[in-house]
Motif scaffolding. Structure first.
Motif, mmCIF file in Angstrom:
data_model
loop_
_atom_site.group_PDB
_atom_site.id
_atom_site.type_symbol
_atom_site.label_atom_id
_atom_site.label_comp_id
_atom_site.label_asym_id
_atom_site.label_seq_id
_atom_site.Cartn_x
_atom_site.Cartn_y
_atom_site.Cartn_z
ATOM 1 N N HIS A 1 -32.476 41.851 -7.143
ATOM 2 C CA HIS A 1 -33.115 42.826 -6.256
ATOM 3 C C HIS A 1 -33.085 42.354 -4.794
ATOM 4 O O HIS A 1 -32.883 43.160 -3.884
ATOM 5 C CB HIS A 1 -34.555 43.066 -6.709
ATOM 6 N N ARG A 2 -33.281 41.047 -4.582
ATOM 7 C CA ARG A 2 -33.262 40.487 -3.218
ATOM 8 C C ARG A 2 -31.849 40.156 -2.748
ATOM 9 O O ARG A 2 -31.669 39.551 -1.690
ATOM 10 C CB ARG A 2 -34.133 39.234 -3.169
ATOM 11 N N ARG A 3 -30.852 40.535 -3.551
ATOM 12 C CA ARG A 3 -29.433 40.290 -3.253
ATOM 13 C C ARG A 3 -29.105 38.799 -3.136
ATOM 14 O O ARG A 3 -28.232 38.394 -2.387
ATOM 15 C CB ARG A 3 -28.990 41.044 -2.013
ATOM 16 N N GLN A 4 -29.823 38.001 -3.916
ATOM 17 C CA GLN A 4 -29.561 36.566 -3.980
ATOM 18 C C GLN A 4 -28.687 36.227 -5.185
ATOM 19 O O GLN A 4 -28.362 35.056 -5.400
ATOM 20 C CB GLN A 4 -30.878 35.789 -4.054
ATOM 21 N N PHE A 5 -28.358 37.247 -5.959
ATOM 22 C CA PHE A 5 -27.467 37.104 -7.105
ATOM 23 C C PHE A 5 -26.628 38.373 -7.173
ATOM 24 O O PHE A 5 -27.134 39.461 -6.876
ATOM 25 C CB PHE A 5 -28.270 36.917 -8.411
ATOM 26 N N PRO A 6 -25.355 38.269 -7.553
ATOM 27 C CA PRO A 6 -24.477 39.451 -7.568
ATOM 28 C C PRO A 6 -24.940 40.545 -8.537
ATOM 29 O O PRO A 6 -25.549 40.267 -9.571
ATOM 30 C CB PRO A 6 -23.123 38.903 -8.017
ATOM 31 N N GLU A 7 -24.621 41.756 -8.190
ATOM 32 C CA GLU A 7 -24.858 42.896 -9.082
ATOM 33 C C GLU A 7 -23.991 42.723 -10.328
ATOM 34 O O GLU A 7 -22.946 42.072 -10.283
ATOM 35 C CB GLU A 7 -24.480 44.204 -8.378
ATOM 36 N N PRO A 8 -24.398 43.296 -11.459
ATOM 37 C CA PRO A 8 -23.595 43.162 -12.687
ATOM 38 C C PRO A 8 -22.226 43.824 -12.544
ATOM 39 O O PRO A 8 -22.053 44.775 -11.774
ATOM 40 C CB PRO A 8 -24.439 43.857 -13.747
ATOM 41 N N ASP A 9 -21.280 43.291 -13.291
ATOM 42 C CA ASP A 9 -19.926 43.846 -13.298
ATOM 43 C C ASP A 9 -19.812 45.050 -14.217
ATOM 44 O O ASP A 9 -18.913 45.871 -14.053
ATOM 45 C CB ASP A 9 -18.920 42.781 -13.760
ATOM 46 N N SER A 10 -20.701 45.126 -15.188
ATOM 47 C CA SER A 10 -20.588 46.176 -16.195
ATOM 48 C C SER A 10 -21.957 46.429 -16.817
ATOM 49 O O SER A 10 -22.906 45.676 -16.602
ATOM 50 C CB SER A 10 -19.593 45.720 -17.273
#
Length: 77
Positions: A28-37
């Motif tokens: 949510h804080r964009r500290q980890f990538p969004e899921p690929d799938s």
């Protein structure tokens, strides 16, 4: 084309030595990538290459967890 392994949120959170909520917060804080799938039940899934690009040590821990589960199928049950 080879099928690439998709890693569920639970395994990543475990490899981070944290909980699912911690990982959700980082996403949510964009500290980890969004899921690929997305998977069954709308579960979030990442390619190991995405995790490695973000944090190589985390990717190595994820792969070690998956190796243990593969060697001991009763763990995944």
């Amino acid at each position: 084309m080879a099928t690439q392994l998709l890693i569920p949120l639970t395994v990543i959170a475990c490899a981070m030595r944290g909980g699912e909520q911690t990982l959700n917060s980082r996403i949510h804080r964009r500290q980890f990538p969004e899921p690929d799938s997305r998977g069954f039940g709308n579960s979030r899934l990442w390619r190991i290459s995405t995790i490695r690009a973000h944090d190589a040590e985390l990717a190595d821990r994820v792969l070690r967890i998956l190796a243990v589960v593969e060697d001991n199928p009763s763990i995944a049950a």
